[in-house]
Design a protein around this motif. Sequence first.
Motif, short mmCIF file in Angstrom:
data_model
loop_
_atom_site.label_atom_id
_atom_site.label_comp_id
_atom_site.label_asym_id
_atom_site.label_seq_id
_atom_site.Cartn_x
_atom_site.Cartn_y
_atom_site.Cartn_z
N MET B 1 -14.90 34.24 25.22
CA MET B 1 -14.87 35.43 26.08
C MET B 1 -14.44 35.02 27.49
O MET B 1 -14.94 34.04 28.02
N LYS B 2 -13.48 35.77 28.06
CA LYS B 2 -13.00 35.42 29.39
C LYS B 2 -13.86 36.14 30.43
O LYS B 2 -13.97 37.37 30.43
N ILE B 3 -14.49 35.34 31.29
CA ILE B 3 -15.25 35.91 32.40
C ILE B 3 -14.74 35.24 33.65
O ILE B 3 -14.79 34.01 33.78
N GLY B 4 -14.22 36.02 34.59
CA GLY B 4 -13.58 35.43 35.77
C GLY B 4 -12.31 34.72 35.31
O GLY B 4 -11.55 35.24 34.50
N ASP B 5 -12.11 33.49 35.80
CA ASP B 5 -10.89 32.76 35.44
C ASP B 5 -11.10 31.83 34.26
O ASP B 5 -10.18 31.15 33.82
N HIS B 6 -12.32 31.80 33.78
CA HIS B 6 -12.68 30.77 32.83
C HIS B 6 -12.92 31.37 31.45
O HIS B 6 -13.45 32.45 31.31
N GLU B 7 -12.50 30.64 30.44
CA GLU B 7 -12.77 31.05 29.06
C GLU B 7 -14.08 30.42 28.61
O GLU B 7 -14.21 29.20 28.57
N TRP B 8 -15.08 31.24 28.29
CA TRP B 8 -16.38 30.72 27.87
C TRP B 8 -16.48 30.82 26.35
O TRP B 8 -16.02 31.80 25.76
N ARG B 9 -17.10 29.82 25.77
CA ARG B 9 -17.24 29.84 24.31
C ARG B 9 -18.42 30.70 23.90
O ARG B 9 -19.55 30.25 23.83
N LEU B 10 -18.13 31.96 23.67
CA LEU B 10 -19.16 32.89 23.22
C LEU B 10 -18.66 33.55 21.95
O LEU B 10 -17.51 33.98 21.87
N ASP B 11 -19.53 33.61 20.95
CA ASP B 11 -19.12 34.18 19.67
C ASP B 11 -19.80 35.52 19.45
O ASP B 11 -20.99 35.68 19.76
N PRO B 12 -19.07 36.50 18.89
CA PRO B 12 -19.72 37.78 18.60
C PRO B 12 -20.72 37.62 17.45
O PRO B 12 -20.39 37.01 16.43
N ILE B 13 -21.94 38.13 17.65
CA ILE B 13 -22.93 38.08 16.57
C ILE B 13 -23.35 39.49 16.15
O ILE B 13 -24.16 39.67 15.24
N GLY B 14 -22.79 40.48 16.82
CA GLY B 14 -23.06 41.87 16.49
C GLY B 14 -22.16 42.72 17.35
O GLY B 14 -21.47 42.17 18.22
N PRO B 15 -22.14 44.04 17.15
CA PRO B 15 -21.29 44.87 17.99
C PRO B 15 -21.67 44.73 19.47
O PRO B 15 -22.82 45.00 19.84
N HIS B 16 -20.75 44.28 20.29
CA HIS B 16 -20.96 44.11 21.74
C HIS B 16 -22.04 43.08 22.07
O HIS B 16 -22.55 43.06 23.19
N ILE B 17 -22.44 42.24 21.13
CA ILE B 17 -23.46 41.22 21.40
C ILE B 17 -22.85 39.85 21.11
O ILE B 17 -22.28 39.63 20.04
N TRP B 18 -22.97 38.95 22.09
CA TRP B 18 -22.32 37.64 22.04
C TRP B 18 -23.36 36.55 22.14
O TRP B 18 -24.42 36.73 22.72
N ARG B 19 -23.01 35.36 21.58
CA ARG B 19 -23.95 34.25 21.59
C ARG B 19 -23.22 33.00 22.04
O ARG B 19 -22.10 32.73 21.58
N GLY B 20 -23.87 32.26 22.93
CA GLY B 20 -23.25 31.01 23.36
C GLY B 20 -24.28 30.03 23.86
O GLY B 20 -25.43 30.39 24.16
N ARG B 21 -23.87 28.76 23.91
CA ARG B 21 -24.71 27.71 24.48
C ARG B 21 -23.89 26.97 25.51
O ARG B 21 -22.73 26.65 25.25
N VAL B 22 -24.48 26.75 26.68
CA VAL B 22 -23.76 26.01 27.71
C VAL B 22 -24.65 24.86 28.20
O VAL B 22 -25.86 24.85 27.97
N GLU B 23 -24.01 23.90 28.86
CA GLU B 23 -24.77 22.84 29.51
C GLU B 23 -25.51 23.45 30.70
O GLU B 23 -25.04 24.42 31.31
N THR B 24 -26.67 22.88 31.05
CA THR B 24 -27.44 23.40 32.17
C THR B 24 -26.58 23.48 33.43
O THR B 24 -26.69 24.42 34.22
N GLY B 25 -25.69 22.50 33.60
CA GLY B 25 -24.84 22.45 34.79
C GLY B 25 -23.86 23.62 34.87
O GLY B 25 -23.37 23.95 35.96
N GLN B 26 -23.57 24.26 33.74
CA GLN B 26 -22.59 25.36 33.75
C GLN B 26 -23.25 26.72 33.97
O GLN B 26 -22.55 27.72 34.17
N LEU B 27 -24.58 26.75 33.92
CA LEU B 27 -25.29 28.02 33.99
C LEU B 27 -25.00 28.78 35.29
O LEU B 27 -24.81 30.00 35.29
N LEU B 28 -24.95 28.02 36.40
CA LEU B 28 -24.70 28.66 37.69
C LEU B 28 -23.30 29.26 37.73
O LEU B 28 -23.11 30.39 38.17
N ALA B 29 -22.31 28.48 37.28
CA ALA B 29 -20.92 28.96 37.32
C ALA B 29 -20.77 30.21 36.45
O ALA B 29 -20.11 31.18 36.85
#
Lengths: 177, 516
Positions: B1-29
């Motif tokens: 999913m593209k948020i801002g300029d960055h492509e984040w690895r989020l997968d759809p798990i239901g209609p309009h619901i996405w799931r992803g895991r990020v490193e703690t350091g990426q949470l702020l960004a």
Amino acid sequence: MASYLILQKILKTGFVSEPAPQADPALRTREQALHAVILKVFGQAVAIRHVDAGSCNGCELEIHSLNGPHYNIDGLGVKFSASPRHVDVLLVTGPVSRHMEAALKRAYEAIPDPKWVVAMGECACTGGMFGESYASCGKISNVIPVDVEVPGCPPTPTALLQGILAAVSKGAPNADD
Amino acid sequence: MKIGDHEWRLDPIGPHIWRGRVETGQLLALSRAVKDEGGQLVALWGSDDRHLNGGFGIHVALLTGLGLAWVSCALPTELPAYPDLAHIFPQADRMQRAAFDLLGITATDAVDERKWLRHNAWAADEFPLRKDFSPLTAHRLPLPEVDAYPFIRVQGDGVHEIAVGPIHAGTIEPGHFRFSIIGDRILKLEARLGYTHKGIEKRFEGMDIATGARLAGRVSGDSHSAYAWAYCMAVEMATASAVPERALWLRALFLEIERIANHLGDLGYLGNDVALAFGFVQFWRLKEDWLRMSAKLFGHRYLFDRITPGGVATDIDAAGQAELDALASRIEIEVRELKAIYDEHATLQDRFADTGICKPELAAQLGLTGLAGRASAQAWDARTQFPQAPYDQLDVNMATQRRGDVLARAEVRFAEVYESLRLIRGILKRLPAGGIHAPLQPVQAVCEGLGWVESWRGEVVVAVRIAADGTLDRVHPHDPSWQNWPLVEVGVLDNIVADFPLINKSFNLSYSGPDL
């Protein structure tokens, strides 16, 4: 204009209040010396302080409903009061959360004798779905003495009214009358 | 999913619901990117994952342009910490403090590190949601009777405090409000909640899926159907179970019935709070008729336990449909009559207008949500923008206002009553035929799901993780009141103390829901 519309609506609505249910003495759990004189003084007039000791807010919805026009509790002499100093009955909902334990005890102690406690709802009667845990003391009678238990999740306004009337009516077992 | 300029690895798990895991350091960004594109933080919670991967977890539910993103970070077992998000999303503050109280995971560099849900029921170095915390032995410990909490003090000539609660004057849930006032004017209000904390999240642990639905519905009793539905949506997603279409439509019917019941009650109390007892009596008469209809048609005045995992417990027949349709029409006529009176009533309008204002800019900044958000121009409603079935076929009209005062919140309620009545009539006309329940697929391994439902108050989110043996491992129910309570504190500023009950009622937030 508003006054005209209000009067028109009141006339069109008519009376919706229903006859009161009978007291349900089967709900009583604790015998208490009820002196005839006191009963005469209270008669059918009773003031209630409600305390939510940790409920889900379901029982509160039915307490609000009881104050609505169908039930006409004012006509029965039942009224809710803001201060525990002014009341005869403490109506308690919820399991008692550990965080409400001190406040509930203080409210109970602030009510002058004689006093009656009505535990309203499944959680108040048994601890319900929340039970006893690090955060919950469970049923009301684990914390303060209870006279009447009204089961239900939540109890209907009619069941609640029967419980309140049972707490103060002469139909109580061993009432000194 | 593209948020801002960055492509984040989020997968759809239901209609309009996405799931992803990020490193703690990426949470702020990620959080900044969501905020920059106009998104919000909806929920934040923690989990003990030591029995699964050897650490803890921090989870956020972020509202993005494409729906709700459930993003998790793995935290180490020793000194679990994640970056403070409250400087980006102020609504994170209390959720972060609760996550610490319950799990001992820290928001690094957070400004406010005071306890939140913890009063005196457990010690500062105990964490109830850790798997090695025993819920039964802990409550026997002798603990201090009185809890100390450092309120923020306002000082100066003529300033004094009014302490209210936890027990309030009326039939209201318990909580403490500390007013700092000068004369009649409110300079500061600070709420202290957590009094109804009864260990709900711990209670879920080890519970079977069916019983969990009953408990979820009792997180906040006035939003029973919303919580039960969100929970069921989550377990159905986790177990990849299909729900019969008719059951989904009946769930929407129950949710709209619940919305109308609550709005009718609130509109009555708003009248009562400005000394128009007529309004209380009339709206509560209508509400009682509405509740009795629910009891007659579905077996419970508040529809408790009608939504179950896999479907619903009660159907409606043709006669019931006709009866409900007729009552909906009568209620609409009567509410329009009462609205005409509220509109014409000078005292009521005077008390409602310009009272308890939450300006749109501040509402956006602090994440005001739900009906209160819509009354402050926060134009979003999960049923409209990100509809789950059957709302994707119902075209919900969203009600919004810009004034952000008591009047605006009352107007949104009126508009939503009309809209929900329209939806109910539409649902009754188009109700698909078929079964109302299907058994869940058996659980094979650890699985998770998320439910997202627009309750009458705002969005309810329930995240569920099911253990391999089919019992509940972690359930987090999120109430919209988390975000909205701080806005009550802002909305009362410079108002008189006597208007607090009115302002408070115009939000009508839950205590039990966020106290958990």
